[in-house]
Scaffold this motif. Structure first.
Motif, PDB file in Angstrom:
ATOM      1  N   TRP A 284      -6.006   0.876  21.295  1.00 56.37           N
ATOM      2  CA  TRP A 284      -6.333   2.234  20.233  1.00 56.37           C
ATOM      3  C   TRP A 284      -5.880   1.803  19.075  1.00 56.37           C
ATOM      4  CZ3 TRP A 284      -4.344   6.135  17.698  1.00 56.37           C
ATOM      5  CH2 TRP A 284      -2.771   6.847  18.474  1.00 56.37           C
ATOM      6  N   THR A 285      -4.457   1.533  18.621  1.00 58.61           N
ATOM      7  CA  THR A 285      -3.341   1.702  17.599  1.00 58.61           C
ATOM      8  C   THR A 285      -3.776   0.084  16.782  1.00 58.61           C
ATOM      9  OG1 THR A 285      -1.801   1.160  19.242  1.00 58.61           O
ATOM     10  CG2 THR A 285      -1.846   3.096  18.741  1.00 58.61           C
ATOM     11  N   ARG A 286      -4.219  -0.622  17.454  1.00 57.03           N
ATOM     12  CA  ARG A 286      -4.316  -1.903  16.830  1.00 57.03           C
ATOM     13  C   ARG A 286      -5.218  -2.418  15.104  1.00 57.03           C
ATOM     14  NH1 ARG A 286      -8.188  -7.622  19.079  1.00 57.03           N
ATOM     15  NH2 ARG A 286      -6.093  -8.183  19.604  1.00 57.03           N
ATOM     16  N   LEU A 288      -4.055  -0.056  12.962  1.00 63.18           N
ATOM     17  CA  LEU A 288      -3.300   0.740  12.872  1.00 63.18           C
ATOM     18  C   LEU A 288      -1.975   0.519  12.600  1.00 63.18           C
ATOM     19  CD1 LEU A 288      -4.110   4.327  13.345  1.00 63.18           C
ATOM     20  CD2 LEU A 288      -4.731   3.150  10.873  1.00 63.18           C
ATOM     21  N   GLY A 289      -1.796  -1.377  13.292  1.00 59.57           N
ATOM     22  CA  GLY A 289      -0.726  -2.204  13.386  1.00 59.57           C
ATOM     23  C   GLY A 289      -0.404  -2.686  11.856  1.00 59.57           C
ATOM     24  N   ALA A 293      -3.684  -3.149   8.663  1.00 58.50           N
ATOM     25  CA  ALA A 293      -3.902  -1.565   8.527  1.00 58.50           C
ATOM     26  C   ALA A 293      -3.955  -1.787   7.199  1.00 58.50           C
ATOM     27  CB  ALA A 293      -2.149  -0.807   9.177  1.00 58.50           C
ATOM     28  N   SER A 297      -7.598  -0.655   6.361  1.00 58.47           N
ATOM     29  CA  SER A 297      -7.332   1.549   6.948  1.00 58.47           C
ATOM     30  C   SER A 297      -7.036   1.931   5.471  1.00 58.47           C
ATOM     31  CB  SER A 297      -6.515   0.769   8.383  1.00 58.47           C
ATOM     32  OG  SER A 297      -7.794  -0.072   8.763  1.00 58.47           O
ATOM     33  N   SER A 342     -10.484  -3.168  18.248  1.00 62.72           N
ATOM     34  CA  SER A 342      -9.482  -2.185  18.674  1.00 62.72           C
ATOM     35  C   SER A 342      -9.488  -3.476  20.172  1.00 62.72           C
ATOM     36  CB  SER A 342      -9.611  -1.344  18.678  1.00 62.72           C
ATOM     37  OG  SER A 342      -9.025  -0.854  17.398  1.00 62.72           O
ATOM     38  N   TRP A 393      -0.300   8.453   4.938  1.00 64.17           N
ATOM     39  CA  TRP A 393      -0.132   6.900   5.404  1.00 64.17           C
ATOM     40  C   TRP A 393       0.052   5.927   4.118  1.00 64.17           C
ATOM     41  CZ3 TRP A 393      -0.385   3.877   9.318  1.00 64.17           C
ATOM     42  CH2 TRP A 393      -0.994   3.275   8.956  1.00 64.17           C
TER      43      TRP A 393
END
Length: 602
Positions: A284-286, A288-289, A293, A297, A342, A393
């Motif tokens: 689920w963090t892909r 945001l990596g 990102a 994102s 993701s 962010w």
């Protein structure tokens, strides 16, 4: 019916504002476009082929003689192939259609959001899409993603129009556009379908039976629009058309359901080289990596906050409420696409995230305006939360940039936190101060992606794996000078080799053959002659087989063989390895401009 004073005032400012948005987008997407050269040479060579041969154009072949197709459906190549046929082969004739797709997508995003949330929301959504770094990249590049995004946004517009009165015609248009999206990038286009179906069944202002019937008819329209080309390819005699690249059995269904379909989810893509998830491990963090990102994102956290706010605020609204329908549409688009990206275990690249950009933009535009309208109740804290989260962010994404970017992270963080503090109290502030706080929040939200977008537009991009942002000039691109380009980059042959390939090229079906589509593309574009891509994109397709290649040589259809050994993947055919070995054993090796050349007619 007479127009009210407020409506007339809105029209007066709206038209120049929209014109300014579209003009600025066109400048951003078109300025210095030719600096990227052939961009993705793989698709440029196919556009060149389509500009010379209608058969190659229809099937999406990589060379005019129709040896093998690209590993996608050809809709994007139909656009660039026609452009090459009309205006000649150049980087501009290939890349300008992509930029125009981008301008049209921004305009349609504005028009779609405006119909549910008003012109200010539409303008903000259009600006967010225009300034998403990966959107700038893809609308200045010649991958199929530019046309895909345009068709998806156009389908969303048609769906919103259908929701207004329950119009079957608009819903049919939405289904048709999604079908043509399939012809641009196959099953990826269908990721928005669950949201489209849910929204229409829930919110259309007609009785349930009619809603269900309309959705089924629209589904038929989508299947027809997507399937007619697949049916033609299936019925066409295999020996009279190009081999279907990306498949092991010369099958468009295998390509659709395997390499470009479920194989992307499971990682079992027969014929891929090295497997390769591309960016990040599934989870689920892909998105945001690192490497992902900063592509699309930047405003993803804000979009999620606004989605939750919009759905909560409209939870008791009538079934046909268009505001809730809009949040369900864009939210469903975002969540389903983000979930697939993701967790997919197969090939995944950072530029795929451009498919998230319209949904993020629409949610931000719609949500910000809705929160502003409710600022005297609980919209203020929502605006404050999004400003603060976005500022933090943005700071995290920018802090490693350095150089001329060294001040920007601090500016974004300070502006975001200050805007958050002011917006938390926005209900009690004078209107001008409140407006200034909103403006400060917009600066915090858009400064980072805008800077990345400008850097992306100012940087030439080439190769198979482009990435947005500063310092990504030739990410996955070819090496400088001559030599083989490899799997992901096309070679840049010197003048001597290009002249050698062009000499007497008309006497042969293919002036040369090379393993891998990118290798073949570089030589074909430089010499303007057909070059056979042995093994397709990865060099692992069984096209041609060794026996067929030997037949080509015996009948004098191929003049030269370029380069060294074939490519060995985790799966797929090893015919390219066998062909390269047979050539090396039976023909004399020479070197021209640093490239190994075998004269197959000697």
């Amino acid at each position: 019916m007479t127009m009210s004073t407020s409506d007339a005032r809105a029209v007066r400012w709206m038209r120049p504002a929209v014109a300014t948005l579209l003009l600025a987008t066109a400048v951003l997407y078109l300025w210095g476009l030719g600096e990227s050269g052939w961009a993705n040479a793989y698709y440029s060579a196919a556009a060149q082929a389509g500009g010379q041969s209608w058969t190659a154009w229809f099937f999406g072949a990589t060379d005019p003689a129709g040896g093998i197709t690209v590993d996608k459906a050809p809709a994007a190549l139909w656009v660039t192939g026609l452009s090459v046929r009309l205006f000649g082969l150049s980087s501009w004739s290939i890349l300008v259609p992509q930029a125009l797709c981008g301008v049209a997508a921004v305009g349609l995003t504005y028009a779609t959001v405006r119909r549910c949330s008003g012109p200010v929301a539409g303008l903000l959504a259009g600006a967010v899409l225009a300034l998403t770094p990966v959107a700038v990249l893809m609308f200045r590049f010649n991958n199929p993603d530019a046309l895909l995004v345009l068709l998806l946004v156009a389908a969303a517009y048609a769906l919103v129009r259908a929701l207004e009165r329950g119009g079957t015609g608009w819903l049919l248009l939405a289904g048709t556009l999604l079908g043509f999206g399939f012809l641009a990038k196959m099953l990826q286009a269908l990721l928005v379908v669950p949201a489209f179906v849910l929204v229409y069944l829930l919110a259309a202002p007609v009785r349930p039976g009619r809603r269900l019937g309309q959705v089924l008819v629209a589904a038929v329209a989508m299947v027809v629009a997507a399937g007619w080309w697949v049916l033609v390819v299936r019925l066409w005699p295999a020996g009279q058309r190009p081999y279907i690249g990306g498949s092991q059995t010369n099958s468009v269904l295998e390509l659709t359901l395997g390499y470009n379909g479920f194989g992307r989810l499971t990682g079992e893509e027969v014929g891929s080289v090295g497997g390769g998830r591309g960016w990040g491990d599934p989870g689920w963090t892909r998105l945001l990596g690192a490497g992902l990102a900063d592509q699309a994102s930047w405003l993803l956290p804000a979009a999620v906050v606004f989605l939750g706010f919009g759905l909560w605020l409209t939870r008791r609204a009538p079934r046909t409420d268009r505001t809730r329908a809009a949040f369900l549409l864009w939210g469903g688009w975002l969540l389903v696409t983000a979930a697939v990206f993701s967790y997919m275990d197969g090939i995944f690249h950072s530029y795929y995230t451009v498919a998230l950009a319209p949904a993020i933009a629409a949610l931000v535009g719609s949500g910000a305006v809705l929160a502003w309208r409710w600022r005297f109740q609980f919209g203020g804290p929502v605006l404050a939360a999004t400003a603060g989260v976005t500022g933090i962010w943005g700071f995290l994404l920018l802090r490693g940039s350095g150089g001329e970017w060294s001040v920007l992270p601090a500016v974004v963080l300070f502006a975001g936190l200050l805007a958050a503090a002011l917006l938390f109290l926005v209900g009690g502030l004078p209107r001008r101060v409140a407006a200034a706080a909103v403006g400060l929040g917009l600066v915090a939200a858009l400064a980072g992606p805008a800077a990345y977008s400008v850097a992306t537009a100012a940087t030439p991009h080439s190769g198979a794996l482009p990435a947005a942002g500063p310092g990504t000039t030739r990410f996955g691109g070819p090496p400088g000078g001559g030599g083989m380009g490899g799997l992901l980059g096309a070679p840049e042959p010197g003048a001597e080799l290009a002249a050698l390939l062009a000499e007497d090229a008309g006497d042969y079906t293919w002036a040369a053959a090379a393993v891998g589509s990118n290798n073949a593309a570089g030589y074909q574009l430089a010499a303007r002659v057909p070059v056979l891509a042995v093994g397709g994109f990865n060099g692992t397709d069984p096209a041609p087989t060794l026996a067929r290649f030997q037949q080509y040589v015996r009948t004098g259809q191929i003049h030269f063989f370029l380069g060294g050994p074939g490519m060995r993947g985790d799966s797929g055919s090893d015919e390219s390895i066998r062909i390269a070995a047979w050539v090396a054993e039976n023909f004399t090796e020479a070197t021209v401009d640093g490239v190994t050349v075998y004269d197959l007619t000697a």
